[in-house]
Write a protein that holds these residues in place. Structure first.
Motif, short mmCIF file in Angstrom:
data_model
loop_
_atom_site.label_atom_id
_atom_site.label_comp_id
_atom_site.label_asym_id
_atom_site.label_seq_id
_atom_site.Cartn_x
_atom_site.Cartn_y
_atom_site.Cartn_z
N GLU A 277 10.02 32.92 -80.29
CA GLU A 277 8.66 32.94 -80.84
C GLU A 277 8.21 31.54 -81.24
OE1 GLU A 277 10.52 36.75 -80.86
OE2 GLU A 277 11.17 34.91 -81.87
N GLU A 278 9.10 30.78 -81.85
CA GLU A 278 8.77 29.41 -82.25
C GLU A 278 8.54 28.53 -81.03
OE1 GLU A 278 11.11 28.88 -86.51
OE2 GLU A 278 12.25 28.80 -84.64
N LEU A 279 9.34 28.74 -80.00
CA LEU A 279 9.15 27.98 -78.76
C LEU A 279 7.78 28.28 -78.15
CD1 LEU A 279 10.19 26.16 -76.48
CD2 LEU A 279 11.12 28.22 -75.41
N THR A 280 7.42 29.56 -78.12
CA THR A 280 6.12 29.95 -77.55
C THR A 280 4.97 29.28 -78.30
OG1 THR A 280 7.01 32.09 -76.87
CG2 THR A 280 4.62 31.91 -77.00
N GLU A 281 5.04 29.27 -79.62
CA GLU A 281 3.99 28.63 -80.41
C GLU A 281 3.94 27.13 -80.15
OE1 GLU A 281 1.63 30.16 -82.04
OE2 GLU A 281 2.58 32.05 -81.43
N ALA A 282 5.10 26.51 -79.98
CA ALA A 282 5.14 25.08 -79.70
C ALA A 282 4.51 24.77 -78.35
CB ALA A 282 6.58 24.57 -79.74
N VAL A 283 4.82 25.59 -77.35
CA VAL A 283 4.24 25.40 -76.01
C VAL A 283 2.72 25.58 -76.08
CG1 VAL A 283 4.11 26.31 -73.67
CG2 VAL A 283 6.33 26.04 -74.78
N LEU A 284 2.28 26.61 -76.78
CA LEU A 284 0.84 26.85 -76.93
C LEU A 284 0.15 25.66 -77.58
CD1 LEU A 284 0.48 30.58 -78.01
CD2 LEU A 284 -0.76 29.47 -76.16
N THR A 285 0.75 25.13 -78.63
CA THR A 285 0.15 24.00 -79.33
C THR A 285 0.04 22.78 -78.42
OG1 THR A 285 0.99 24.77 -81.47
CG2 THR A 285 0.39 22.45 -81.30
N VAL A 286 1.11 22.46 -77.71
CA VAL A 286 1.11 21.28 -76.85
C VAL A 286 0.19 21.47 -75.65
CG1 VAL A 286 2.52 19.88 -75.31
CG2 VAL A 286 3.40 20.54 -77.55
N VAL A 287 0.27 22.62 -75.00
CA VAL A 287 -0.50 22.85 -73.78
C VAL A 287 -1.98 23.05 -74.08
CG1 VAL A 287 -0.89 24.48 -71.90
CG2 VAL A 287 1.42 23.75 -72.44
N CYS A 288 -2.28 23.95 -74.98
CA CYS A 288 -3.69 24.29 -75.23
C CYS A 288 -4.41 23.22 -76.04
CB CYS A 288 -3.78 25.64 -75.94
SG CYS A 288 -3.22 27.02 -74.92
N ARG A 289 -3.82 22.78 -77.13
CA ARG A 289 -4.52 21.81 -77.95
C ARG A 289 -4.40 20.40 -77.39
NH1 ARG A 289 -3.17 26.30 -79.78
NH2 ARG A 289 -4.08 27.30 -81.60
N ARG B 82 -7.60 35.07 -72.08
CA ARG B 82 -6.72 35.20 -70.92
C ARG B 82 -5.77 34.01 -70.81
NH1 ARG B 82 -9.32 35.44 -65.61
NH2 ARG B 82 -11.29 34.75 -66.49
N PHE B 83 -6.30 32.82 -71.06
CA PHE B 83 -5.50 31.61 -70.92
C PHE B 83 -4.36 31.60 -71.93
CE2 PHE B 83 -4.64 27.02 -70.93
CZ PHE B 83 -4.63 26.77 -69.57
N GLU B 84 -4.64 31.97 -73.16
CA GLU B 84 -3.59 31.99 -74.18
C GLU B 84 -2.57 33.08 -73.89
OE1 GLU B 84 -2.98 32.69 -78.97
OE2 GLU B 84 -4.79 31.69 -78.26
N VAL B 85 -3.04 34.25 -73.49
CA VAL B 85 -2.13 35.35 -73.16
C VAL B 85 -1.23 34.95 -71.99
CG1 VAL B 85 -2.00 37.70 -72.24
CG2 VAL B 85 -3.59 37.17 -74.09
N PHE B 86 -1.83 34.26 -71.01
CA PHE B 86 -1.05 33.81 -69.85
C PHE B 86 0.09 32.89 -70.29
CE2 PHE B 86 -0.42 30.31 -66.78
CZ PHE B 86 0.20 31.02 -65.78
N ILE B 87 -0.21 31.92 -71.16
CA ILE B 87 0.82 31.00 -71.63
C ILE B 87 1.93 31.77 -72.34
CG2 ILE B 87 1.34 29.05 -73.13
CD1 ILE B 87 -0.31 28.25 -70.72
N ARG B 88 1.55 32.67 -73.22
CA ARG B 88 2.54 33.45 -73.97
C ARG B 88 3.43 34.27 -73.03
NH1 ARG B 88 2.02 33.65 -79.36
NH2 ARG B 88 0.06 32.93 -80.31
N GLU B 89 2.80 34.96 -72.09
CA GLU B 89 3.57 35.83 -71.20
C GLU B 89 4.42 35.01 -70.23
OE1 GLU B 89 0.93 38.61 -69.35
OE2 GLU B 89 0.64 39.75 -71.21
N MET B 90 3.91 33.86 -69.83
CA MET B 90 4.67 33.03 -68.92
C MET B 90 5.93 32.50 -69.60
SD MET B 90 4.93 31.86 -65.87
CE MET B 90 3.30 32.00 -65.14
N VAL B 91 5.82 32.05 -70.84
CA VAL B 91 7.00 31.59 -71.57
C VAL B 91 8.00 32.73 -71.71
CG1 VAL B 91 7.87 30.68 -73.76
CG2 VAL B 91 5.76 29.77 -72.80
N ALA B 92 7.51 33.92 -72.01
CA ALA B 92 8.41 35.08 -72.14
C ALA B 92 9.15 35.36 -70.84
CB ALA B 92 7.60 36.31 -72.57
N VAL B 93 8.45 35.26 -69.72
CA VAL B 93 9.08 35.48 -68.41
C VAL B 93 10.13 34.41 -68.14
CG1 VAL B 93 8.67 35.38 -65.92
CG2 VAL B 93 7.19 36.77 -67.36
N LEU B 94 9.78 33.16 -68.42
CA LEU B 94 10.70 32.06 -68.17
C LEU B 94 11.99 32.23 -68.98
CD1 LEU B 94 8.22 29.04 -68.15
CD2 LEU B 94 9.35 30.08 -66.18
#
Length: 211
Positions: free
Chosen positions: A181-193, A89-101
């Motif tokens: 897509e690259e931005l989303t992966e970058a946000v996921l890496t920084v936020v989650c990891r 859920r947490f990862e999906v939330f980050i992905r969907e939030m970036v898409a909305v933004l």
């Protein structure tokens, strides 16, 4: 916040076109400095013709903010109600939030630049505070589950995460160096990891320093 119903527009223009022109003007000049005349000029309309579509500038602000909040709220509500494991859920939330933004970039910028100069802005700021509270609850759940570090205040972590994501609406350009897509992966890496449960700072490797 409930926006007032707009008046029926003239042929060739609809409320969506007027809204987009208004948000672009608010984005460029700031809400306070924008006039109905500026918005009308963007649409090649007279001011009187513009008032056939909407009642005024404040109504346009209310509709624009409602658009942003509806999209953001749907993203968070879906996460809150999901039956998936919290890590998913947490990862999906980050992905969907970036898409909305990215989809609602100028609308979100408008929301983030709000002051409390009018009732519409005050109501929007209250909704932002509610969103922050719900984000903190999501982070707290993740801490309890062991997904995120629990030695940090949940509200602070939530603000840092949301702040990092929000910053993308200020500098990301769709035709720029990074793809969405690259931005989303970058946000996921920084936020989650960046908030993993591993110890920080890591132990320094001193092997060979005395040789």
């Amino acid at each position: 916040m409930t926006a007032t119903h707009a008046r029926r527009g003239r042929p060739g223009h609809d409320q969506r076109a007027v809204l987009i022109a208004a948000v672009e003007a608010f984005d460029e000049h700031g809400y306070d400095a924008t006039t109905m005349g500026m918005i009308a000029q963007r649409l090649s309309l007279s001011k009187s013709a513009l008032y056939h579509h909407v009642e005024g500038k404040e109504q346009l602000l209310a509709i624009a903010l409602e658009t942003a909040f509806t999209a953001l709220d749907e993203c968070l509500r879906t996460t809150e109600e999901s039956a998936e494991n919290l890590d998913v859920r947490f990862e999906v939330f980050i992905r969907e939030m970036v898409a909305v933004l990215l989809e609602y970039q100028p609308f979100v910028r408008l929301m983030l630049r709000l002051r409390d100069n009018s009732p519409v802005e005050q109501q929007a700021l209250a909704r932002r505070r509610d969103f922050d509270t719900r984000m903190a609850a999501l982070v707290r759940d993740a801490q309890v589950a062991g997904l995120l570090r629990d030695d940090l205040d949940a509200a602070v972590v939530a603000r840092l995460i949301f702040g990092a994501m929000n910053s993308t609406v200020e500098w990301f350009r769709p035709q720029g160096r990074l793809s969405p897509e690259e931005l989303t992966e970058a946000v996921l890496t920084v936020v989650c990891r960046g908030v993993l449960t591993t110890a920080y700072p890591p132990e320094k490797n001193t092997a060979g320093l005395d040789s």
